[in-house]
Design a protein around this motif. Structure first.
Motif, PDB file in Angstrom:
ATOM      1  N   ALA A  14       0.824  -1.209   0.000  1.00  0.00           N
ATOM      2  CA  ALA A  14       0.000   0.000   0.000  1.00  0.00           C
ATOM      3  C   ALA A  14       0.856   1.255   0.000  1.00  0.00           C
ATOM      4  N   GLU A  15       0.273   2.332  -0.509  1.00  0.00           N
ATOM      5  CA  GLU A  15       0.944   3.631  -0.531  1.00  0.00           C
ATOM      6  C   GLU A  15      -0.066   4.703  -0.155  1.00  0.00           C
ATOM      7  N   SER A  16       0.310   5.580   0.774  1.00  0.00           N
ATOM      8  CA  SER A  16      -0.520   6.744   1.088  1.00  0.00           C
ATOM      9  C   SER A  16       0.080   7.937   0.365  1.00  0.00           C
ATOM     10  N   VAL A  17      -0.778   8.758  -0.235  1.00  0.00           N
ATOM     11  CA  VAL A  17      -0.360   9.875  -1.077  1.00  0.00           C
ATOM     12  C   VAL A  17      -1.089  11.129  -0.630  1.00  0.00           C
ATOM     13  N   VAL A  18      -0.341  12.237  -0.470  1.00  0.00           N
ATOM     14  CA  VAL A  18      -0.919  13.522  -0.081  1.00  0.00           C
ATOM     15  C   VAL A  18      -0.320  14.600  -0.980  1.00  0.00           C
ATOM     16  N   SER A  19      -1.163  15.463  -1.541  1.00  0.00           N
ATOM     17  CA  SER A  19      -0.629  16.557  -2.351  1.00  0.00           C
ATOM     18  C   SER A  19      -0.003  17.605  -1.436  1.00  0.00           C
ATOM     19  N   VAL A  20       1.046  18.260  -1.947  1.00  0.00           N
ATOM     20  CA  VAL A  20       1.766  19.293  -1.191  1.00  0.00           C
ATOM     21  C   VAL A  20       1.890  20.544  -2.041  1.00  0.00           C
ATOM     22  N   ASP A  21       2.211  21.664  -1.375  1.00  0.00           N
ATOM     23  CA  ASP A  21       2.184  22.956  -2.046  1.00  0.00           C
ATOM     24  C   ASP A  21       3.340  23.219  -2.999  1.00  0.00           C
ATOM     25  N   LYS A  22       4.502  22.578  -2.792  1.00  0.00           N
ATOM     26  CA  LYS A  22       5.645  22.793  -3.684  1.00  0.00           C
ATOM     27  C   LYS A  22       6.616  21.625  -3.547  1.00  0.00           C
ATOM     28  N   LEU A  23       7.681  21.665  -4.298  1.00  0.00           N
ATOM     29  CA  LEU A  23       8.684  20.600  -4.279  1.00  0.00           C
ATOM     30  C   LEU A  23       9.646  20.792  -3.120  1.00  0.00           C
ATOM     31  N   TYR A  24      10.011  19.695  -2.462  1.00  0.00           N
ATOM     32  CA  TYR A  24      10.916  19.715  -1.317  1.00  0.00           C
ATOM     33  C   TYR A  24      11.946  18.611  -1.475  1.00  0.00           C
ATOM     34  N   GLN A  25      13.027  18.710  -0.700  1.00  0.00           N
ATOM     35  CA  GLN A  25      14.000  17.624  -0.628  1.00  0.00           C
ATOM     36  C   GLN A  25      14.179  17.284   0.845  1.00  0.00           C
ATOM     37  N   PHE A  26      14.214  15.970   1.165  1.00  0.00           N
ATOM     38  CA  PHE A  26      14.326  15.532   2.550  1.00  0.00           C
ATOM     39  C   PHE A  26      15.390  14.471   2.694  1.00  0.00           C
ATOM     40  N   ARG A  27      15.887  14.359   3.903  1.00  0.00           N
ATOM     41  CA  ARG A  27      16.698  13.214   4.300  1.00  0.00           C
ATOM     42  C   ARG A  27      15.815  12.446   5.273  1.00  0.00           C
ATOM     43  N   LEU A  28      15.511  11.190   4.945  1.00  0.00           N
ATOM     44  CA  LEU A  28      14.575  10.407   5.739  1.00  0.00           C
ATOM     45  C   LEU A  28      15.299   9.535   6.744  1.00  0.00           C
ATOM     46  N   HIS A  29      14.756   9.459   7.939  1.00  0.00           N
ATOM     47  CA  HIS A  29      15.266   8.574   8.984  1.00  0.00           C
ATOM     48  C   HIS A  29      14.091   7.729   9.454  1.00  0.00           C
ATOM     49  N   ARG A  30      14.251   6.421   9.388  1.00  0.00           N
ATOM     50  CA  ARG A  30      13.152   5.559   9.791  1.00  0.00           C
ATOM     51  C   ARG A  30      13.724   4.339  10.492  1.00  0.00           C
ATOM     52  N   ASN A  31      13.175   4.015  11.656  1.00  0.00           N
ATOM     53  CA  ASN A  31      13.605   2.847  12.432  1.00  0.00           C
ATOM     54  C   ASN A  31      15.100   2.874  12.722  1.00  0.00           C
ATOM     55  N   ASP A  32      15.619   4.066  13.003  1.00  0.00           N
ATOM     56  CA  ASP A  32      17.038   4.264  13.315  1.00  0.00           C
ATOM     57  C   ASP A  32      17.971   3.871  12.176  1.00  0.00           C
ATOM     58  N   ILE A  33      17.451   3.697  10.989  1.00  0.00           N
ATOM     59  CA  ILE A  33      18.279   3.433   9.813  1.00  0.00           C
ATOM     60  C   ILE A  33      18.149   4.649   8.907  1.00  0.00           C
ATOM     61  N   GLU A  34      19.259   5.225   8.524  1.00  0.00           N
ATOM     62  CA  GLU A  34      19.210   6.427   7.693  1.00  0.00           C
ATOM     63  C   GLU A  34      19.155   6.044   6.223  1.00  0.00           C
ATOM     64  N   ASP A  35      18.181   6.589   5.535  1.00  0.00           N
ATOM     65  CA  ASP A  35      18.065   6.413   4.090  1.00  0.00           C
ATOM     66  C   ASP A  35      18.108   7.799   3.468  1.00  0.00           C
ATOM     67  N   THR A  36      18.958   7.988   2.496  1.00  0.00           N
ATOM     68  CA  THR A  36      18.934   9.231   1.754  1.00  0.00           C
ATOM     69  C   THR A  36      17.934   9.042   0.639  1.00  0.00           C
ATOM     70  N   ALA A  37      16.928   9.887   0.621  1.00  0.00           N
ATOM     71  CA  ALA A  37      15.871   9.709  -0.365  1.00  0.00           C
ATOM     72  C   ALA A  37      15.286  11.050  -0.736  1.00  0.00           C
ATOM     73  N   VAL A  38      14.804  11.138  -1.924  1.00  0.00           N
ATOM     74  CA  VAL A  38      14.015  12.280  -2.368  1.00  0.00           C
ATOM     75  C   VAL A  38      12.644  11.717  -2.685  1.00  0.00           C
ATOM     76  N   PRO A  39      11.654  11.950  -1.805  1.00  0.00           N
ATOM     77  CA  PRO A  39      10.347  11.314  -2.006  1.00  0.00           C
ATOM     78  C   PRO A  39       9.602  11.822  -3.220  1.00  0.00           C
ATOM     79  N   PHE A  40       9.988  12.969  -3.746  1.00  0.00           N
ATOM     80  CA  PHE A  40       9.430  13.473  -4.991  1.00  0.00           C
ATOM     81  C   PHE A  40      10.445  14.427  -5.593  1.00  0.00           C
TER      82      PHE A  40
END
Length: 97
Positions: free
Chosen positions: A67-93
């Protein structure tokens, strides 16, 4: 003759943020939306008025739902994601300056 009519429409592109995960059952997608909205608010991202759940499996599954949850956002962003104490470098969009 079906009781409904399918209409295809062209719409403008929508910038979205999303989280995709294997869930134990369909009803757990609410937790994915909660996680996504929490992440957006913590990072000062403004959600807009569109949201959707996408089911990636070819057919119904009682467990282990892709499954995937999707939400519209106002503009483009770049993030560094941290999940479950494991660092993933990702650009979600896509990100552009």
């Amino acid at each position: 003759m079906p009781d409904y009519e399918v209409v295809l429409k062209t719409i403008q592109p929508i910038t979205v943020a999303s989280i995709r995960e294997t869930l134990p059952k369909y009803a757990a997608v609410g937790g994915l939306f909660n996680e996504l909205y929490d992440y957006l608010y913590r990072n000062e991202v403004k959600p807009e008025n569109y949201c959707a759940a996408i089911w990636h499996d070819a057919g119904y599954k009682a467990t282990d739902v892709d499954a995937e949850s999707v939400v519209s956002v106002d503009k483009l962003y770049q993030f560094r994601l941290h999940r479950n104490d494991i660092e993933d470098t990702a650009v979600p969009f896509p990100y552009r300056q």
